[in-house]
Design an enzyme around this catalytic site. Structure first.
Site, PDB file in Angstrom:
ATOM      1  N   GLY A  31       0.806  -1.219   0.000  1.00 55.68           N
ATOM      2  CA  GLY A  31       0.000   0.000   0.000  1.00 55.68           C
ATOM      3  C   GLY A  31       0.837   1.265   0.000  1.00 55.68           C
ATOM      4  O   GLY A  31       2.026   1.252  -0.296  1.00 55.68           O
ATOM      5  N   HIS A  37       4.079   1.496  -8.093  1.00 52.83           N
ATOM      6  CA  HIS A  37       3.020   0.480  -7.971  1.00 52.83           C
ATOM      7  C   HIS A  37       2.072   0.556  -9.173  1.00 52.83           C
ATOM      8  O   HIS A  37       1.652  -0.465  -9.708  1.00 52.83           O
ATOM      9  CB  HIS A  37       2.195   0.713  -6.703  1.00 52.83           C
ATOM     10  CG  HIS A  37       2.959   0.590  -5.414  1.00 52.83           C
ATOM     11  ND1 HIS A  37       3.154   1.657  -4.578  1.00 52.83           N
ATOM     12  CD2 HIS A  37       3.542  -0.464  -4.816  1.00 52.83           C
ATOM     13  CE1 HIS A  37       3.831   1.258  -3.510  1.00 52.83           C
ATOM     14  NE2 HIS A  37       4.084  -0.023  -3.629  1.00 52.83           N
TER      15      HIS A  37
HETATM   16  P1  AMP Z   1       5.970  -2.483  -1.711  1.00 51.37           P
HETATM   17  O1  AMP Z   1       4.599  -1.893  -1.555  1.00 51.37           O
HETATM   18  O2  AMP Z   1       7.074  -1.533  -1.421  1.00 51.37           O
HETATM   19  O3  AMP Z   1       6.114  -3.828  -1.025  1.00 51.37           O
HETATM   20  O4  AMP Z   1       6.134  -2.786  -3.254  1.00 51.37           O
HETATM   21  C1  AMP Z   1       5.201  -3.553  -3.961  1.00 51.37           C
HETATM   22  C2  AMP Z   1       5.743  -3.843  -5.341  1.00 51.37           C
HETATM   23  O5  AMP Z   1       5.995  -2.615  -6.011  1.00 51.37           O
HETATM   24  C3  AMP Z   1       7.076  -4.613  -5.329  1.00 51.37           C
HETATM   25  O6  AMP Z   1       7.067  -5.583  -6.357  1.00 51.37           O
HETATM   26  C4  AMP Z   1       8.075  -3.525  -5.580  1.00 51.37           C
HETATM   27  O7  AMP Z   1       9.262  -3.994  -6.198  1.00 51.37           O
HETATM   28  C5  AMP Z   1       7.310  -2.625  -6.523  1.00 51.37           C
HETATM   29  N1  AMP Z   1       7.865  -1.269  -6.512  1.00 51.37           N
HETATM   30  C6  AMP Z   1       8.117  -0.497  -5.430  1.00 51.37           C
HETATM   31  N2  AMP Z   1       8.704   0.665  -5.797  1.00 51.37           N
HETATM   32  C7  AMP Z   1       8.813   0.618  -7.149  1.00 51.37           C
HETATM   33  C8  AMP Z   1       9.360   1.508  -8.137  1.00 51.37           C
HETATM   34  N3  AMP Z   1       9.883   2.681  -7.799  1.00 51.37           N
HETATM   35  N4  AMP Z   1       9.311   1.122  -9.429  1.00 51.37           N
HETATM   36  C9  AMP Z   1       8.777  -0.064  -9.784  1.00 51.37           C
HETATM   37  N5  AMP Z   1       8.263  -0.961  -8.909  1.00 51.37           N
HETATM   38  C10 AMP Z   1       8.286  -0.629  -7.614  1.00 51.37           C
END
Ligand code: AMP
Length: 281
Positions: A31, A37
């Site tokens: 989230g 995301h």
């Molecule tokens: P998180 O909510 O941080 O657990 O991230 C959820 C998903 O979004 C994971 O697969 C992350 O690698 C991806 N994600 C987070 N930040 C980025 C970003 N800046 N660019 C691309 N994907 C991202």
């Protein structure tokens, strides 16, 4: 767009979707959605008829001294962004739904979970592989999309899916960055103004390393030193690691080859930032 917190209920809905012949895509998140995301949601939509995102701040991937309680949350905002982005269903379980007590079973990808971020976060990847396995079993997606931002996580999940024969196609989408190069992250809101000003030094260092490599330098140790020196130029940056590794084994390499990537973790005050670039695409 539906919002569902219960496992039996999401199973019932998705059974109907599958019966209607539709393919299902899953984007797992914690989230506090940002453009990174949203790019994963766009990617899932390209491959599937019905897109599920999960929003769950997964307690098992946080160590006892980490930021579980203060991890940023804003469900109303996430819901709005997800709706605007064409998400079909948000799976929003609470911790009791995902981890009814007692809970004794974990999924561990050996070796890969001990290096890089795993060295300072010993339970982190066990938590990630466990929750992602649970989400795969609950949602049974055809496709799951993860971000290259968490390169080690993506590699571990691919390995887990291969090793355990999960019937899901894993897609890894590129890193989305702020205009000044800082990789987007929900944790960027923790940065003070001055820390935020200095944080783009991380990507600047990775970018110049890639430029050196493109001119023919293949010596991992020299490139690693260059990156450390550049990031060290920021008085607030505290380097946790700079590692130049093989994309399958995550072992350090001496010579940079196609696919070799550099991964870094840097602390600015209390905030730990990670980033990476593939040195030769
Ligand atoms: P998180 O909510 O941080 O657990 O991230 C959820 C998903 O979004 C994971 O697969 C992350 O690698 C991806 N994600 C987070 N930040 C980025 C970003 N800046 N660019 C691309 N994907 C991202």
């Amino acid at each position: 767009m539906k919002v569902v917190g219960s496992i039996p209920e999401i199973r019932k809905i998705l059974r109907e979707i599958r019966l209607a012949g539709k393919t299902i895509g899953l984007v797992p998140t914690m989230g506090y959605l940002h453009a990174g995301h949203l790019s994963l949601i766009d990617e899932a939509k390209k491959h599937c008829d019905f897109v599920v995102i999960s929003i769950f701040v997964n307690p098992t991937q946080f160590g006892p001294t980490e930021d579980l309680d203060k991890y940023p949350r804003d469900f109303k905002r996430d819901e709005k962004l997800a709706r605007e982005h064409g998400v079909d269903l948000i799976f929003f379980p609470d911790a009791a739904e995902m981890y009814p007590k007692p809970f004794f079973t974990y999924v561990v990808t050996e070796q890969l979970s001990k290096t890089l971020c795993g060295a300072s976060r010993p339970v982190h990847f066990r938590g990630v592989t466990t929750v992602v396995s649970k989400l795969f079993n609950i949602v049974q997606p055809d496709v799951a999309v993860f971000g290259q931002k968490d390169a080690q996580q993506a590699i571990i999940i691919r390995r887990m899916v291969g090793d355990l024969n999960f019937p899901v196609q894993v897609i890894v989408a590129p890193i989305v960055r702020e205009a000044d190069g800082l990789a987007m992250s929900s944790r960027n809101v923790y940065l003070s103004q001055e820390e935020r000003r200095q944080a783009p030094i991380i990507f600047n260092a990775l970018k110049s390393a890639k430029e050196f490599v493109s001119k023919g330098d293949r010596d991992a140790s020299a490139i690693g030193k260059l990156i450390r020196r550049t990031i060290g130029g920021s008085p607030l940056a505290e380097i946790e690691y700079v590692e130049i590794v093989d994309p399958i084994t995550l072992e350090n390499v001496q010579n940079i080859e196609r696919g070799t990537f550099v991964a870094v973790a840097v602390r600015f005050g209390k905030t730990r930032l990670i980033d990476n670039v593939v040195l030769i695409d």
